[in-house]
Design a protein around this motif. Structure first.
Motif, PDB file in Angstrom:
ATOM      1  N   VAL A 211       5.730  -6.627  -7.789  1.00 51.48           N
ATOM      2  CA  VAL A 211       4.868  -5.728  -7.024  1.00 51.48           C
ATOM      3  C   VAL A 211       5.704  -4.767  -6.184  1.00 51.48           C
ATOM      4  N   SER A 212       6.799  -5.247  -5.644  1.00 51.18           N
ATOM      5  CA  SER A 212       7.670  -4.386  -4.832  1.00 51.18           C
ATOM      6  C   SER A 212       8.287  -3.265  -5.663  1.00 51.18           C
ATOM      7  N   THR A 213       8.882  -3.635  -6.798  1.00 52.02           N
ATOM      8  CA  THR A 213       9.652  -2.657  -7.569  1.00 52.02           C
ATOM      9  C   THR A 213       8.798  -1.773  -8.459  1.00 52.02           C
ATOM     10  N   ARG A 214       7.631  -2.271  -8.888  1.00 48.65           N
ATOM     11  CA  ARG A 214       6.826  -1.513  -9.839  1.00 48.65           C
ATOM     12  C   ARG A 214       5.637  -0.796  -9.203  1.00 48.65           C
ATOM     13  N   ILE A 215       5.272  -1.182  -7.977  1.00 49.06           N
ATOM     14  CA  ILE A 215       4.136  -0.532  -7.316  1.00 49.06           C
ATOM     15  C   ILE A 215       4.524   0.043  -5.964  1.00 49.06           C
ATOM     16  N   ILE A 216       4.999  -0.809  -5.078  1.00 52.14           N
ATOM     17  CA  ILE A 216       5.236  -0.375  -3.691  1.00 52.14           C
ATOM     18  C   ILE A 216       6.321   0.701  -3.617  1.00 52.14           C
ATOM     19  N   GLU A 217       7.443   0.480  -4.272  1.00 52.34           N
ATOM     20  CA  GLU A 217       8.542   1.456  -4.209  1.00 52.34           C
ATOM     21  C   GLU A 217       8.209   2.768  -4.903  1.00 52.34           C
ATOM     22  N   PRO A 218       7.646   2.770  -6.120  1.00 52.07           N
ATOM     23  CA  PRO A 218       7.295   4.060  -6.739  1.00 52.07           C
ATOM     24  C   PRO A 218       6.304   4.878  -5.919  1.00 52.07           C
ATOM     25  N   LEU A 219       5.423   4.199  -5.201  1.00 55.25           N
ATOM     26  CA  LEU A 219       4.448   4.909  -4.375  1.00 55.25           C
ATOM     27  C   LEU A 219       4.984   5.241  -2.987  1.00 55.25           C
ATOM     28  N   GLU A 220       6.223   4.847  -2.728  1.00 54.01           N
ATOM     29  CA  GLU A 220       6.872   5.111  -1.442  1.00 54.01           C
ATOM     30  C   GLU A 220       6.040   4.598  -0.276  1.00 54.01           C
ATOM     31  N   MET A 221       5.496   3.409  -0.457  1.00 54.74           N
ATOM     32  CA  MET A 221       4.737   2.751   0.616  1.00 54.74           C
ATOM     33  C   MET A 221       5.735   1.988   1.491  1.00 54.74           C
ATOM     34  N   SER A 222       6.462   2.727   2.288  1.00 53.00           N
ATOM     35  CA  SER A 222       7.627   2.183   2.986  1.00 53.00           C
ATOM     36  C   SER A 222       7.275   1.213   4.105  1.00 53.00           C
ATOM     37  N   ASP A 223       6.059   1.270   4.617  1.00 50.86           N
ATOM     38  CA  ASP A 223       5.661   0.320   5.660  1.00 50.86           C
ATOM     39  C   ASP A 223       5.290  -1.046   5.085  1.00 50.86           C
ATOM     40  N   THR A 224       4.975  -1.106   3.810  1.00 54.43           N
ATOM     41  CA  THR A 224       4.349  -2.279   3.212  1.00 54.43           C
ATOM     42  C   THR A 224       5.351  -3.389   2.930  1.00 54.43           C
ATOM     43  N   SER A 268       0.126  -0.684   6.249  1.00 61.96           N
ATOM     44  CA  SER A 268      -0.325   0.218   7.320  1.00 61.96           C
ATOM     45  C   SER A 268      -1.425   1.136   6.816  1.00 61.96           C
ATOM     46  N   ALA A 269      -2.042   1.845   7.731  1.00 63.20           N
ATOM     47  CA  ALA A 269      -3.058   2.828   7.358  1.00 63.20           C
ATOM     48  C   ALA A 269      -2.457   3.916   6.474  1.00 63.20           C
ATOM     49  N   THR A 270      -1.260   4.358   6.803  1.00 63.20           N
ATOM     50  CA  THR A 270      -0.611   5.402   6.006  1.00 63.20           C
ATOM     51  C   THR A 270      -0.405   4.955   4.571  1.00 63.20           C
ATOM     52  N   ASP A 271       0.104   3.746   4.394  1.00 61.67           N
ATOM     53  CA  ASP A 271       0.367   3.266   3.040  1.00 61.67           C
ATOM     54  C   ASP A 271      -0.920   2.972   2.282  1.00 61.67           C
TER      55      ASP A 271
END
Length: 535
Positions: A211-224, A268-271
């Motif tokens: 989930v980190s490498t394939r979703i969170i990082e590509p979407l630049e959800m840096s707070d998550t 976060s709300a931003t992510d």
């Protein structure tokens, strides 16, 4: 984990809709307002005051842009650190959509098939029924129609237990189903842990890594963060709060990592605004870049399991619906004639709601550090009505009124149980005769022992579940947990064998207000000499 998604009793006619019929997002109406409701900040503050919510984050997206991403209140009561758009909250069961999306990425890569049996990827996996073991598919893991009861098996990880994710999944074989396979909707968490192991088996990465490498990082959800353990990190993190012994106060974070796939993400709300934008644009990240294809949107949002429903309570009349169901990590229903894709999340001290109206290219997410679903409901529907240009409705007043009525009903039920109690009765045996090891095939050992002139109970796999037994009537005792944050008192009734000795025990929650993830009623506790029969 536990979710308030369908907490009210909803039993009525079912409406079966094909997947394709409810998921194609039409172009957004350009004449619908972009700006948020007037005096939105004042409204949010009124809601927070009414429901004693210390901190809250809100995001609204509309027509491909972030309209609102901001925080309100404080991260922790009696401290001044403010919530802002980057403050992390536990999103609980809103994590399920990330798990479903992770599986979808593997399906798109043709490394996984939605309708392949789970045992193709986890040959050792077993359900109670061998036929179900052979037939249950990857899709079935996500849609709450396996035959398990509401929250069945959650005690394997709620409160935090010492079991590993694989141990939890291996114990599922001992969960006796409540209904036949694919015949009824009942919300569960444990099968999402199976989904996590499928991801690991196919990809070679843990659920957290994938989930980190394939979703969170590509979407630049840096707070998550993808683990509940991150709740204990320093920095911009909201502290969970709950009403304990009559007052709202900080509570211990639920930091177990073995159940991350069903509710472990902190964001976060931003992510979450970013996440909603991608969902509403059928997986598009920017330009031609996609996280997943438009076809995957149809899979995620298509109803698989119809959910029965009753008319709403009179206070919430506008919530009447004509269809209701569950897709892959999302619930799908209608609201004021529009398709709504949504989910809630609930953990000790955190509740949240994410809502999408695809036909308006609209998304709303509310994150809170308190256990007040009425707060996120009031705000969400206030915002939706603005963009739907619906007649004004006092959602705050409606939820205040409904809460007062439900509290009154619970008080009457409590008084009724006390009135029917036979206070003159006594246990049929001396207290030391009740002491012993009681084993359940899926949970393990529960120990009843003498303590301080009475009896105490200890769940061996769950450190927090230690309590004292107060005699209620006959051979039934009321379990009072020593940790006041548990808020899940239960009755335990001991059963006698023909020879007069204790042979078994049964438990049920002592109040309908107890979170369904305390599934004491699913335990089949048999008295053993040393617990050797426990898994």
């Amino acid at each position: 984990m536990a979710s308030s998604l369908f907490a009210p009793s909803v039993r009525c006619s079912m409406v079966c809709l094909s997947c394709a019929a409810v998921v194609a997002p039409p172009a957004a109406s350009q004449d619908v307002p972009i700006d948020p409701p007037a005096a939105l900040d004042d409204y949010v503050s009124q809601v927070m005051t009414a429901f004693e919510v210390p901190g809250l984050a809100l995001a609204i997206v509309r027509n491909g842009q972030v309209v609102v991403a901001r925080g309100y209140g404080v991260r922790q009561i009696e401290h001044s650190d403010p919530v802002d758009e980057h403050t992390r909250f536990g999103i609980a069961s809103n994590t399920k959509a990330f798990t479903a999306t992770a599986l979808a990425l593997l399906v798109e890569e043709e490394r996984l098939d939605w309708d392949a049996p789970v045992i193709r990827y986890l040959p050792w996996f077993q359900m109670w029924d061998p036929w179900v073991t052979r037939e249950i598919t990857v899709r079935d893991l996500l849609v709450h129609r396996s035959g398990l009861g509401l929250g069945q098996g959650d005690l394997l990880g709620w409160p935090p237990s010492d079991r590993t994710r694989e141990e939890i999944v291996r114990a599922i074989r001992w969960l006796k189903p409540a209904t036949s396979f694919r015949s009824a909707y009942a919300y569960d968490n444990v099968l999402y842990h199976v989904a996590a192991l499928v991801i690991e088996s196919v990809s070679g990465l843990t659920w957290e890594e994938f989930v980190s490498t394939r979703i969170i990082e590509p979407l630049e959800m840096s707070d998550t963060r993808v683990s509940r353990a991150s709740t204990r990190e320093g920095g911009n993190v909201a502290t969970p709060h709950a009403r304990v012994e009559g007052a709202v106060r900080p509570v211990k974070p639920f930091d177990a990592t073995n159940t991350n796939a069903s509710g472990g993400i902190n964001a976060s709300a931003t992510d979450m605004a970013t996440w909603m934008l991608v969902q509403l644009d059928s997986g598009r990240v920017s330009g031609a870049e996609r996280l997943y294809s438009a076809g995957t949107t149809s899979e995620l949002w298509g109803i698989v399991t119809p959910i029965p429903f009753d008319p709403p309570p009179p206070e919430l009349a506008p919530l009447g619906r004509s269809f209701n169901g569950y897709g892959l990590g999302f619930a799908v229903r209608d609201y004021r004639g529009r398709q709504m894709v949504t989910h809630t999340g609930s953990l000790p001290g955190y509740v949240s709601r994410l809502t999408l109206i695809p036909g308006l290219d609209l998304g709303v997410v509310v994150l809170t550090n308190a256990e007040q679903g009425a707060a996120f409901e009031s705000i969400t529907h206030h915002v939706l009505d603005h963009y739907l240009e619906a007649p004004g409705y006092d959602w705050l007043g409606a939820y205040v009124s409904l809460g007062a009525r439900r509290d009154s009903i619970r008080e009457r039920e409590l008084r009724s149980s006390t009135v029917t109690r036979d206070t003159m009765s006594s246990p049929s045996l001396a207290l030391d005769e009740f002491a012993g090891v009681y084993s359940d095939p899926w949970y393990g050992d529960v120990i009843v022992e003498q303590a301080g002139g009475g009896l105490a109970i200890r769940f061996t796999r769950t450190p927090a579940l230690v309590g004292d037994l107060e005699h209620w009537q006959y051979d039934t005792f009321l379990v009072r947990w020593r940790d006041p944050e548990i808020r899940a008192d239960a009755y335990i009734t001991f059963d006698l064998a023909p020879d007069g000795r204790i042979q078994a025990a049964r438990m049920v929650p002592a109040s309908p207000a107890v979170d369904f993830s305390y599934d004491f009623q699913d335990l089949d506790l048999r008295r053993t000499s040393d617990g050797a029969d426990s898994p």
